[in-house]
Design an enzyme around this catalytic site. Structure first.
Site, PDB file in Angstrom:
ATOM      1  N   ASP A 211       0.781  -1.167  -0.025  1.00 20.31           N
ATOM      2  CA  ASP A 211       0.160  -0.042  -0.050  1.00 20.31           C
ATOM      3  C   ASP A 211       0.984   1.017  -0.055  1.00 20.31           C
ATOM      4  O   ASP A 211       2.167   0.961   0.178  1.00 20.31           O
ATOM      5  CB  ASP A 211      -0.816   0.048   1.328  1.00 20.31           C
ATOM      6  CG  ASP A 211      -2.164   0.670   0.913  1.00 20.31           C
ATOM      7  OD1 ASP A 211      -2.154   1.550  -0.007  1.00 20.31           O
ATOM      8  OD2 ASP A 211      -3.287   0.762   1.721  1.00 20.31           O
ATOM      9  N   TRP A 212       0.405   2.343  -0.439  1.00 17.89           N
ATOM     10  CA  TRP A 212       1.330   3.419  -0.506  1.00 17.89           C
ATOM     11  C   TRP A 212       1.650   4.099   0.755  1.00 17.89           C
ATOM     12  O   TRP A 212       1.066   4.699   1.538  1.00 17.89           O
ATOM     13  CB  TRP A 212       0.084   4.641  -1.131  1.00 17.89           C
ATOM     14  CG  TRP A 212       0.429   4.712  -2.609  1.00 17.89           C
ATOM     15  CD1 TRP A 212       0.460   5.778  -3.557  1.00 17.89           C
ATOM     16  CD2 TRP A 212       0.053   3.402  -3.659  1.00 17.89           C
ATOM     17  NE1 TRP A 212       0.484   5.696  -4.759  1.00 17.89           N
ATOM     18  CE2 TRP A 212       0.336   4.037  -5.059  1.00 17.89           C
ATOM     19  CE3 TRP A 212      -0.156   2.145  -3.623  1.00 17.89           C
ATOM     20  CZ2 TRP A 212       0.013   3.162  -5.989  1.00 17.89           C
ATOM     21  CZ3 TRP A 212      -0.373   1.587  -4.584  1.00 17.89           C
ATOM     22  CH2 TRP A 212      -0.243   1.919  -6.011  1.00 17.89           C
TER      23      TRP A 212
END
Length: 776
Positions: A211-212
Site C-alpha cells: 500500500d502507498w
C-alpha cells in the site's frame, strides 16, 4: 535474468506515484481515479462514480458486479490505466471503521463471492486488479502503526477467507499488502502471510505490491514475498536494497523473483490496446456507464421498513427535507474519491417525472451544529404539508464530515442536528419516509420511527435517479443488507477493542481482536443479541413464497440444495434467496449459523422458478491444526429471505472430525484478557507503550512526540502545512483528515518519502535519534 543488480534494485520501487515498471495503476474500486504525479487526492481525471462497495454488496448480484467492473475497465483503458486498485475485501469488524464504504461485508463468504465476480470480469477485459488490503486492515485509527492481534481460527475463517476465495478462483493480477502490522509483523514484511499462506498454501503466482507508503524496510519486504513498493521512495530505499544484496541480508533469488513478477505483470497488462496519455473518457462510454450506475444502485438500495408508505404512486407534489438531498453524498472520502462531473440531483429527478417539489434544508451537512432558523423553517413546512396531505421525505444519515479514509468515526449516533430535527418532526407526524445516506450503519432510532426507511448507502453519481424511481414505484427495491445494523456501538462484539473505544483508547497500537470468530451476525445470532436490522434483511413491493426444498449428497462431501421461489405479490421483483448452515447443537466455540450460499432471482408477477445452490465441503469446516477440517455432526440447511426469516430447512449428517478448542460459547465475548491469551498464540507487543531506545523510522510522530521536541515541532508544522494546503476546506473534510492523519499517524519514513523533498531522510533519522535519547 541478465539484469545488473542496480537495474533490478530500481525496478522493485515504483516509478513516480503511479507506475510499476512501464504500466500505470490507478485507485478504484468503484471507478477510476487516474491522476498525474503530485496532484492532490481529489484532482483526478473525470470518470464514472459507481456505487461504493458497501452499496453494491447489498445487491447480492454477482453478474451485476461483474458488469460494473467491465464498465470501470473500459474507462481504465481509455485513460491509459493497466491496473485498477481494487476490490477491497476487508471484513467490517466494526461499523465505526471510516473506510467501511470501500468494503463489501461483515461476512467473508459474501465478500469473496462478489470479489471473484469483480476480478474475473475486469481482467477478462484486459485490465488488472489489485486485491486489497492484505490483511487484517480493519480500522483506520493508527493504520500504519497498529498491530492487528488475531487468533489463528479468526484469521483464517474470517479475515483471510475472502482473500483466499478471490486468489484461488479469480487470480488477481496483483495483491496489495496493507499498512498495519499483523500479529507483530508489518504486513509488507510478513513472510508467513505473503509467502507461506499466499504463495505456498494458496498457490498465488501474481505480483504483491505495498500500500502507498506501507513499506519501510524494502529489503525485508522483498525477502518476505513482496515484489514492489509503492510509490517511488524518492531514492531513499535504493541504497538499502543494493547494500542488502551485497551483504547477504537480501537473497539475490528473492530480488530476481520480485523482478520477474514485475516484468510478467508489465507484459500481461501492457499488451492490450490501451491509449496512452489520454485525458478523457469518451462520451459514449460515459453515457453507458452513467446509465448502468443507476441500474446498479436500483438493485442495491435496501428498503428497511415500509408501513404502506411506499411507493408514492400517483403523487403530484412532495416535501423534501435535508441538506443531503440538495447536496447529494454519492461516495466516500479518500483515495477512492472519483472526480465526476455528472451527478443526478433529487429535486431535478422528481421534477423529471412530473412531481412538484417543496424543499427545506433543515440542517447543514457540513456541520453537526443545530441551526434554529433552519429547524423552525422545516417545522413550519412539515405542519403545512401535514395539513395538505403532502408526502414528506427526510434525507439524512452520515454527511461527508462524519466518515472517510484515514480516520474512524468516534460516534455511532446520527448527527445531532439531524436527530434533533427529526425527533421534532415526528412529534408532528410520522407520515415521513426517511431516505438514508451513509457508508456504514449508524443509530437508526429516529429514522426507524418513520413510516418508511430506504437505505441508499453511497450510491454513486446516479443515486438520485435510482432513488426517485424506487420511491415512485417505477423500480421494485431488491437490495438486502450485507451487514447487521445494531442498536448501539456497545452491542458490537469488538466494542472496547476498536479504534479509540474504551480500553483500546489506552492501547491504540495493540489491537486485540477479542471477539475472535464472532464478527457481525455470527455474534448477534449466536449470543441472542437483538439488532435493529439483521444481516440479509431487505423488503420488496411484492411477496415471495419458498417451497419444495430438496437436498442431496454429492461426491466430495458436497450437497445439492434445490428449492422453488414464487412471486405471489402484485408486481414483478427480484428476490435474494440465502442459504445458511446451522452448525451441530453443542457448546463448541463456533457460530450458530453461517451464510454458505445465495442467489438472486428475477421473477415476474405470478412466476415460479426452481433454484439450485451447491454447498461445498468448506460449508462444514473449521480451521484447526493448521488447516481446514470437516467437523462431523448433524447440520441443518436453512433457506430463507434473511438470517431471521428462514422459510425452509432440512437436516443432513456429515462425517468428520471433532472440533478442538480451549474455549466454548459459555465464554463471554469479547473475551477477557485471560481467555484471549488461551487462543492468541503470537508474542505480545507493546507498540502503544514504546519507550526511548525502541523507536525507528517505522514509528509515527505521534508515537514519538512525548520524547522528542523535534517530533512536536514537525507535528505543528505538518498541521499548519495541511491547513494552508486546504484553506477552502474545513478541517473535518475527509481529504484534509486523510492528509493530516498521514502526517501525524503515518510511519515517519512515509512522511519523508511523500513530502516531495520537503522533509529529508536525514531529518527523520535525527527525529528518531532524539526520541531514542528521550530528551523531552
Amino acid at each position: 535474468m541478465g539484469k545488473k543488480l542496480e537495474e533490478m534494485c530500481r525496478l522493485v520501487t515504483g516509478h513516480g506515484a503511479w507506475h510499476i515498471g512501464d504500466i500505470q495503476v490507478a485507485d478504484g474500486p468503484h471507478g477510476v481515479r487516474a491522476q498525474e504525479d503530485g496532484a492532490r487526492n481529489n484532482d483526478s481525471y473525470e470518470a464514472t462514480c459507481f456505487p461504493t462497495a458497501s452499496s453494491v454488496a447489498c445487491s447480492w448480484n454477482r453478474e451485476l458486479i461483474g458488469n460494473m467492473a467491465r464498465g470501470i475497465a473500459q474507462e481504465a483503458k481509455e485513460l491509459g490505466i493497466s491496473v485498477v486498485l481494487g476490490p477491497g475485501v476487508n471484513i467490517k469488524r466494526s461499523p465505526l471503521c471510516g473506510r467501511n464504504f470501500e468494503y463489501y461485508s461483515e461476512d467473508p463468504y459474501l465478500s469473496g463471492e462478489l470479489a471473484v465476480s469483480y476480478i474475473n470480469a475486469m481482467q477478462e477485459c484486459g485490465v488488472g486488479t489489485s486485491l486489497k488490503h492484505f490483511a487484517g486492515n480493519n480500522q483506520e485509527t493508527h493504520r500504519m502503526t497498529s498491530n492487528s492481534m488475531i487468533d489463528e481460527r479468526a484469521l483464517h475463517e474470517i479475515y483471510l477467507s475472502a482473500f483466499e476465495k478471490a486468489v484461488k478462483d479469480a487470480k488477481p493480477a496483483t495483491v496489495m499488502a496493507s499498512y498495519n502490522y499483523l500479529n507483530g509483523v508489518p504486513a509488507c514484511e510478513n513472510s508467513s502471510l505473503l509467502t507461506d499462506i499466499l504463495r505456498k498454501k494458496w498457490g498465488y503466482d501474481g505480483l504483491v505490491m505495498s500500500d502507498w507508503g506501507a513499506c519501510v524496510d524494502l529489503p525485508a519486504c522483498i525477502e518476505a514475498g513482496m515484489d514492489v513498493e509503492m510509490p517511488d521512495s524518492c531514492g531513499n530505499h535504493y541504497a538499502d536494497i543494493v547494500d542488502a544484496v551485497k551483504s547477504g541480508r537480501l537473497s539475490k533469488e528473492a530480488l530476481e523473483r520480485a523482478v520477474e513478477k514485475i516484468e510478467t505483470t508489465n507484459h500481461t497488462y501492457k499488451g492490450y490496446e490501451i491509449v496512452p496519455n489520454k485525458k478523457r473518457v469518451s462520451k459514449n462510454t460515459r453515457e453507458k456507464n452513467h446509465y448502468f450506475a443507476r441500474i446498479v444502485e436500483e438493485e442495491s438500495a435496501v428498503l428497511l421498513k415500509n408501513d404502506g408508505f411506499l411507493p408514492l404512486t400517483g403523487v403530484n407534489e412532495i416535501l423534501i427535507i435535508g441538506d443531503l438531498a440538495w447536496n447529494p453524498r454519492i461516495q466516500g472520502g479518500g483515495s477512492s474519491h472519483i472526480n465526476t462531473m455528472w451527478v443526478d440531483y433529487y429535486v431535478d429527478q422528481f421534477k423529471k417525472y412530473g412531481v412538484r417539489v417543496r424543499f427545506v434544508r433543515g440542517y447543514k451537512g457540513g456541520s453537526f451544529k443545530r441551526e434554529e432558523r433552519l429547524e423552525k423553517e422545516a417545522i413550519q413546512k412539515v405542519q403545512k404539508a401535514k395539513e395538505e396531505n403532502i408526502p414528506i421525505l427526510f434525507f439524512g444519515g452520515l454527511t461527508e464530515i462524519a466518515e472517510g479514509e484515514g480516520y474512524d468515526r468516534d460516534r455511532f449516533r446520527m448527527p445531532v442536528n439531524q436527530s434533533f430535527l427529526l425527533e421534532q418532526l415526528l412529534e408532528i407526524t410520522d407520515q415521513i419516509a426517511f431516505i438514508s445516506v451513509s457508508g456504514s450503519p449508524y443509530d437508526m432510532e429516529y429514522p426507524s420511527k418513520c413510516k418508511a426507511l430506504l437505505q441508499l448507502y453511497l450510491g454513486g453519481e446516479a443515486v438520485a435517479s435510482a432513488c426517485v424511481r424506487i420511491v415512485l414505484g417505477m423500480v421494485n427495491p431488491s437490495g438486502k443488507l450485507a451487514e447487521s445494523i445494531p442498536y448501539s456501538e456497545k452491542e458490537v462484539p469488538s466494542y472496547g477493542y476498536f479504534g479509540r473505544q474504551g480500553e483500546q483508547s489506552r492501547n491504540l497500537d495493540d489491537v486485540e481482536y477479542r471477539e475472535s470468530i464472532f464478527v457481525g451476525y455470527r455474534y448477534y445470532d449466536t449470543f441472542n443479541v437483538p439488532v435493529r436490522y439483521c444481516f440479509g434483511h431487505g423488503l420488496s413491493y411484492t411477496r415471495f413464497k419458498y417451497s419444495n426444498l430438496k437436498i442431496s449428497g454429492m461426491p466430495g462431501k458436497q450437497f445439492r440444495v434445490t428449492f422453488c421461489v414464487e412471486n405471489i405479490g402484485s408486481c414483478d421483483g427480484l428476490e435474494i434467496a440465502q442459504v445458511y448452515v446451522k452448525n451441530p447443537e453443542s457448546n463448541a466455540f463456533r457460530a450458530k449459523r453461517e451464510l454458505r450460499g445465495f442467489t438472486k432471482i428475477d421473477l415476474a408477477c405470478g412466476e415460479r422458478k426452481e433454484v439450485e445452490i451447491i454447498l461445498d465441503e468448506r460449508a462444514f469446516h473449521v480451521y484447526q491444526d493448521d488447516d481446514f477440517q470437516i467437523i462431523g455432526g448433524t447440520y441443518e440447511i436453512q433457506v430463507g429471505a434473511s438470517l431471521q426469516d428462514i422459510r425452509l430447512s432440512e437436516q443432513v449428517k456429515v462425517e468428520g472430525t471433532e472440533i478442538k478448542s480451549l474455549l466454548d460459547i459459555s465464554y463471554r465475548v469479547p473475551l477477557c484478557a485471560k481467555d484471549f491469551e488461551k487462543i492468541y498464540t503470537y508474542p505480545r507487543t507493546t507498540f502503544s507503550k514504546m519507550l526511548p531506545g525502541t523507536f525507528t523510522t517505522k514509528n509515527s510522530l505521534m508515537q514519538m512526540k512525548s520524547y522528542s521536541v523535534l517530533a512536536r515541532i514537525l507535528i505543528r508544522i505538518g498541521t499548519i502545512y495541511t491547513r494552508l494546503m486546504y484553506l477552502t476546506k474545513p478541517m473535518e473534510d475527509p481529504e484534509v483528515q486523510m492528509m493530516l492523519g498521514g502526517i501525524l499517524e503515518g510511519n515517519i519514513d512515509s512522511v519523508c518519502n511523500q513530502s516531495g523533498g520537503i522533509i529529508s531522510h536525514k531529518m527523520i533519522e535525527k527525529i528518531v535519534r532524539s526520541a531514542n535519547r528521550g530528551k523531552i
